[in-house]
Design a protein around this motif. Sequence first.
Motif, PDB file in Angstrom:
ATOM      1  N   GLY A  17       0.807  -1.208   0.000  1.00 55.83           N
ATOM      2  CA  GLY A  17       0.000   0.000   0.000  1.00 55.83           C
ATOM      3  C   GLY A  17       0.843   1.263   0.000  1.00 55.83           C
ATOM      4  N   ASP A  18       2.069   1.153   0.523  1.00 57.59           N
ATOM      5  CA  ASP A  18       3.011   2.270   0.496  1.00 57.59           C
ATOM      6  C   ASP A  18       3.964   2.172  -0.686  1.00 57.59           C
ATOM      7  N   GLY A  19       3.651   1.271  -1.630  1.00 58.00           N
ATOM      8  CA  GLY A  19       4.466   1.148  -2.836  1.00 58.00           C
ATOM      9  C   GLY A  19       5.772   0.414  -2.618  1.00 58.00           C
ATOM     10  N   LEU A  20       5.837  -0.479  -1.628  1.00 58.74           N
ATOM     11  CA  LEU A  20       7.089  -1.126  -1.259  1.00 58.74           C
ATOM     12  C   LEU A  20       6.966  -2.645  -1.267  1.00 58.74           C
ATOM     13  N   SER A  21       8.067  -3.305  -1.584  1.00 57.86           N
ATOM     14  CA  SER A  21       8.184  -4.754  -1.420  1.00 57.86           C
ATOM     15  C   SER A  21       9.100  -5.022  -0.235  1.00 57.86           C
ATOM     16  N   PHE A  22       9.239  -6.285   0.155  1.00 53.13           N
ATOM     17  CA  PHE A  22      10.161  -6.624   1.236  1.00 53.13           C
ATOM     18  C   PHE A  22      11.603  -6.287   0.838  1.00 53.13           C
ATOM     19  N   GLN A  23      11.927  -6.419  -0.442  1.00 55.37           N
ATOM     20  CA  GLN A  23      13.276  -6.072  -0.896  1.00 55.37           C
ATOM     21  C   GLN A  23      13.545  -4.584  -0.709  1.00 55.37           C
TER      22      GLN A  23
END
Length: 266
Positions: A120-126
């Motif tokens: 939702g914040d435009g992020l992946s775990f990487q």
Amino acid sequence: LDLNGVCIVVPGSRAGRRLLELLVVDAEDRGLVFLPPRIKTVGDLPELLYQPKRPFADRLTQHLAWLHVVRDCDQVELRRFVRQIPDDGRNDEGDAAATDLDGWLRLARLLWRQHRELAGDGLSFQDVVDYGHVTRAFQDTARWQFLWRLQQAYLAQLDTCQLLDRQTARLFAIEHGECHTDSDIILVAMSDVNRATRLMLDLVADRVTALIAAPSALEPRFERYGCLISAAWSDAPIELDDAQIRLVDGSQGQVAAVAEIVADYG
């Protein structure tokens, strides 16, 4: 009153139904032929801005995919990062034992929520790993690298089922500039929109208008899509006089006071 080429975005479905009622009444009062707009909630908006290439996995399927991945991963490595993992159907002697399926599902849902929140914040775990490298105090690089590997395995699991993860599909559309629309998008009372949706709106910004129910003097306290700028409200004065303040004893007293005030409105 031709709104056929317009998409109106509202905070919730109830607001959308009420808005459509008001538009119908207004058109009738003015003697106009009414061609209604599309009315969508903010949660449905992203899928109007790009074309998914496969069906989406529903919530249960996503949970089960995470469950499969977390049970299939290296359990020794999992124990490094999860304080207490559920029973896996084997006891300490290697004999068969009961599997704690509820415990595994709770862990799967925890990973699903974390994945969804970051997306939702435009992020992946990487991305967490990458940001951690530039933050000297960050001590969880190994944990997030492990979670990223689980995330990749989760997406691969959905891929074998010919399904898409909705949050990841949105990030892919943002990264590859796939968002477009032929409609005029009207945002109504959007006080809170997650970063991923805002990034998608940025790609079609020339078709977006935000309507904000506030005096023009408060415009600096809202960003371009109508969302609140938190810092601008943190020290906002609240004009109360003594007659508006009620002293009560505890939460039950608060509830009773609110009920009395609402009742006074008739």
